[in-house]
Every structure is written in structure tokens, then in C-alpha cells.
Design a protein around this motif. Structure first.
Motif, mmCIF file in Angstrom:
data_model
loop_
_atom_site.group_PDB
_atom_site.id
_atom_site.type_symbol
_atom_site.label_atom_id
_atom_site.label_comp_id
_atom_site.label_asym_id
_atom_site.label_seq_id
_atom_site.Cartn_x
_atom_site.Cartn_y
_atom_site.Cartn_z
ATOM 1 N N GLU A 1 -2.318 10.828 13.356
ATOM 2 C CA GLU A 1 -2.789 11.881 12.710
ATOM 3 C C GLU A 1 -2.842 11.521 11.397
ATOM 4 N N LYS B 1 -5.968 9.422 10.749
ATOM 5 C CA LYS B 1 -7.131 9.944 11.011
ATOM 6 C C LYS B 1 -7.350 11.087 9.573
ATOM 7 N N ARG C 1 -8.525 8.582 7.154
ATOM 8 C CA ARG C 1 -10.144 8.159 7.291
ATOM 9 C C ARG C 1 -11.126 9.338 6.922
ATOM 10 N N TRP C 2 -10.396 10.528 7.329
ATOM 11 C CA TRP C 2 -11.364 11.675 6.901
ATOM 12 C C TRP C 2 -11.593 11.960 5.280
#
Length: 80
Positions: free
Chosen positions: A60, A63, A66-67
């Protein structure tokens, strides 16, 4: 003897280093010429990468990193 619960505000388990993430983030942006939003995205990527191995849901956090990285890239490309 009662065992005290961890201080999740000042010393959560993912704050596991002698260097505080927030201090590293301040140092990394000193002298940079980037705008506030770009600095925020950059620091957010750094924060999530710094802490992911120590979190209950490490994917999580990766990610999330990355966002924020994608957001920064789009901003630099003029797409935001």
C-alpha cells in the motif's frame, strides 16, 4: 507491571531510524528551486519509500509512493 502501548504520534514503530524522516525531507529540499506542490509530491514519495518495509501493508505504501511520483511527473510535464 503494566506494559504501556506505543506512542503512535511521536514514536510509531515505522519511525525506526536515528534520523527522522521529516528532518531528511527538510534537508533534501533545502536550496531547491521547485514549487511547493512539487516539493510536497517529492517529499511524499520519499516518506512512503522510507517507511514501507516497516508498515503492516507495505505494498500500500509503495503504491502511494508511485501515485505521488506519477503526480510529480505529470506536473513537471505540464499535464496537471
Amino acid at each position: 507491571m503494566t506494559r504501556s502501548s506505543p506512542d503512535m504520534v511521536n514514536s510509531p514503530s515505522h519511525y525506526n531510524s536515528t534520523i527522522e524522516c521529516i528532518d531528511a525531507m527538510r534537508a533534501m529540499t533545502e536550496g531547491s528551486e521547485i514549487g511547493a506542490h512539487q516539493a510536497y509530491c517529492w517529499q511524499s514519495v520519499f516518506k512512503y519509500i522510507w517507511r514501507w518495509p516497516y508498515k503492516a501493508k507495505p505494498l500500500e505504501d509503495l503504491k502511494k509512493a508511485r501515485w505521488y511520483l506519477d503526480r510529480l511527473i505529470h506536473d513537471l510535464e505540464g499535464d496537471v
